[in-house]
Motif scaffolding. Structure first.
Motif, PDB file in Angstrom:
ATOM      1  N   LEU A   1      22.876  19.081 -12.767  1.00 24.21           N
ATOM      2  CA  LEU A   1      24.357  20.063 -12.232  1.00 24.21           C
ATOM      3  C   LEU A   1      23.967  21.965 -12.020  1.00 24.21           C
ATOM      4  N   ALA A   2      22.243  21.929 -13.187  1.00 31.17           N
ATOM      5  CA  ALA A   2      21.088  23.128 -12.838  1.00 31.17           C
ATOM      6  C   ALA A   2      21.262  23.518 -11.243  1.00 31.17           C
ATOM      7  N   GLN A   3      20.457  22.225 -10.852  1.00 29.18           N
ATOM      8  CA  GLN A   3      20.408  22.689  -8.825  1.00 29.18           C
ATOM      9  C   GLN A   3      21.527  22.809  -8.357  1.00 29.18           C
ATOM     10  N   LEU A   4      22.721  22.238  -8.728  1.00 30.62           N
ATOM     11  CA  LEU A   4      23.567  22.151  -7.827  1.00 30.62           C
ATOM     12  C   LEU A   4      24.593  23.839  -8.073  1.00 30.62           C
ATOM     13  N   ARG A   5      24.574  23.819  -9.041  1.00 25.09           N
ATOM     14  CA  ARG A   5      24.884  25.500  -9.604  1.00 25.09           C
ATOM     15  C   ARG A   5      23.829  26.497  -8.952  1.00 25.09           C
ATOM     16  N   ARG A   6      22.692  26.355  -8.644  1.00 27.87           N
ATOM     17  CA  ARG A   6      21.927  27.100  -7.413  1.00 27.87           C
ATOM     18  C   ARG A   6      22.176  26.874  -6.240  1.00 27.87           C
ATOM     19  N   ASP A   7      22.643  25.705  -5.802  1.00 26.53           N
ATOM     20  CA  ASP A   7      23.134  25.322  -4.536  1.00 26.53           C
ATOM     21  C   ASP A   7      24.222  25.657  -3.933  1.00 26.53           C
ATOM     22  N   LEU A   8      25.210  25.773  -5.062  1.00 28.89           N
ATOM     23  CA  LEU A   8      26.903  26.191  -4.945  1.00 28.89           C
ATOM     24  C   LEU A   8      26.765  28.182  -4.718  1.00 28.89           C
ATOM     25  N   ARG A   9      25.636  28.327  -5.222  1.00 29.72           N
ATOM     26  CA  ARG A   9      26.034  30.472  -5.585  1.00 29.72           C
ATOM     27  C   ARG A   9      25.009  30.513  -4.549  1.00 29.72           C
ATOM     28  N   ALA A  10      24.489  29.649  -3.804  1.00 31.02           N
ATOM     29  CA  ALA A  10      23.661  30.456  -2.370  1.00 31.02           C
ATOM     30  C   ALA A  10      24.668  30.740  -1.177  1.00 31.02           C
ATOM     31  N   VAL A  11      25.338  30.129  -0.898  1.00 29.63           N
ATOM     32  CA  VAL A  11      27.411  29.868  -0.274  1.00 29.63           C
ATOM     33  C   VAL A  11      28.213  30.956  -0.807  1.00 29.63           C
TER      34      VAL A  11
END
Length: 456
Positions: A79-89
């Motif tokens: 989920l930490a990696q998922l949050r980073r990816d969503l933040r990028a968008v």
């Protein structure tokens, strides 16, 4: 998701889990993760591990079940990696962080955290698990960012039940607002950019959550109950040393607040007609969504003393049977009322994410009793939903026909960047289906049918 769109997305769906593959460890786990996410998106009557394994030739069912229920991989890191990816968008400094809870109906008493408790999903008290979710909403879109399973007090205190369900030793009882504040603090610590915090009265009525949001430097628009007591004039606080000493007994040791408090519904009832303003808070399927709003400067009680001055917002629906809602906001006076109404209007996005998670990504279709299994399944469902968010962001599409951010006809400017509540980005589309195709189940009906079979 229907078979034809899933086939069209197959190349993207094959590549999507690649960036997360190292988080699952060994090759077998990586293959299971890929199959499971595809199976969640595939749909079908039920998205349990047996059906997913059968539909996608996912190998032995028990192996896939073990991957979800007891697999040695870190859902927190995922989920930490998922949050980073969503933040990028989706990242936007003026975004809103919303908290809400949802229930998962269960039978029996073995599923971790299950008990008879109120569930907004069911609209009543029933045997269920409850979890708190957090989503991120900006002009660029919205998505889940985090979640926490609520562990009732009797579960937290029962060593044998904890051991049977695999509850970690460091997990203690926390209220739902405390879980929401924990996720909020994590987001701030991780550098997630947002200005606003939203939630219903479970959070607005909780002084600890409110103070925590303020301490984190955030502005909030939170619902409150109609019987909340407030001061409408600056209350005076007498220090203990300044209070009159009684003739007998000990001298006062606590300060005293001078001033009468009133219920917020009584405050609203006394407002003159000139206090109300018509505000467009979103574009609905029948046109702009209009409400009448009024605001009053008030002071809420916190630890038996007045808190800082805030803004009481009263929302009144139009029509003969007007419904009133009450909110509290700590944004400065320079932020216009229209902006606060728009921030409150983003609350529909977390309800939609919960509905989409259950209806599109099998969020509630797990058949595992334990702590690890629940967290693994929900993390994979959130990963599947994030895939849809990112794909729909890339494709573009229709506006959501709900209580979304306001359109170009809305009244009033916003302060600062103040972009949440202006025009929806054309690339953002609704994730939850408004009308179910023939033969497709609605999430609420599916939840009811699954109650008897869920988590034996």
């Amino acid at each position: 998701m229907d078979e034809q769109p899933l086939r069209r997305l197959k190349p993207e769906l094959d590549r999507f889990p690649d960036r997360y593959a190292p988080l699952f460890g060994r090759d077998e786990n990586q293959a299971h993760a890929r199959r499971f996410v595809q199976g969640l998106l595939r749909g079908g009557e039920r998205r349990n591990t047996e059906n997913i394994a059968e539909a996608l030739a996912g190998g032995p069912v028990r192996s896939l079940q073990a991957f979800v229920a007891t697999g040695a991989w870190d859902d927190g890191g995922l989920l930490a990696q998922l949050r980073r990816d969503l933040r990028a968008v989706l990242a936007d400094e003026d975004a809103v962080w919303n908290s809400d809870e949802t229930g998962f109906p269960k039978t029996g008493d073995k599923s971790v955290g299950v008990k008879r408790q109120y569930s907004g999903t069911l609209g009543r008290t029933d045997n269920c698990q409850v979890a708190v979710f957090a989503n991120y909403c900006s002009v660029k879109g919205h998505a889940f960012m985090d979640r926490r399973l609520f562990l009732p007090g009797e579960w937290a205190a029962d060593a044998s039940r904890r051991q049977a369900a695999g509850v970690p030793a460091d997990v203690v009882f926390r209220t739902k607002p405390a879980l929401a504040l924990e996720m909020l603090a994590r987001a701030v610590a991780d550098g997630v950019p947002f200005r606003w915090v939203g939630g219903d009265s479970a959070y607005g009525d909780n002084p600890t959550f409110v103070r925590g949001a303020r301490a984190l430097g955030k502005w909030y628009v939170l619902d409150i109950s109609c019987d909340t007591l407030v001061w409408t004039a600056p209350p005076r606080v007498l220090a203990a040393a300044d209070r009159p000493r009684p003739r007998r007994g000990r001298p006062p040791t606590k300060p005293r607040v001078v001033g009468e408090r009133r219920r917020v519904d009584e405050v609203a009832a006394a407002l003159p007609a000139t206090a109300w303003r018509r505000v467009v808070v979103g574009e609905g399927s029948q046109g702009p969504r209009l409400y009448e709003y009024a605001e009053v400067a008030v002071w809420f009680c916190e630890d038996e003393l007045p808190g800082p001055p805030e803004r009481l917002l009263v929302r009144r629906s139009l029509g003969q049977s007007a419904e009133l809602k009450y909110h509290r906001a700590n944004a400065p006076a320079a932020v216009p009322l229209e902006k606060l109404a728009q921030v409150r209007g983003t609350r529909w996005t977390i309800a939609e994410d919960i509905q989409s998670g259950k209806g599109e990504c099998g969020l509630d279709e797990y058949e595992t009793r334990g702590w690890v299994g629940w967290h693994h399944h929900t993390a994979l469902s959130m990963l599947a939903l994030a895939f849809l968010v990112l794909q729909k962001q890339r494709w573009g599409g229709k506006r959501a026909a709900d209580d979304g951010p306001r359109g170009p006809r809305a009244a009033g400017p916003s302060a600062g960047s103040a972009r949440v509540g202006h025009r929806r980005d054309p690339a953002v589309v609704e994730l939850a289906p408004r009308a179910q195709p023939p033969g497709r189940r609605k999430p609420s009906q599916a939840a009811a049918r699954r109650t008897a079979a869920a988590a034996r």
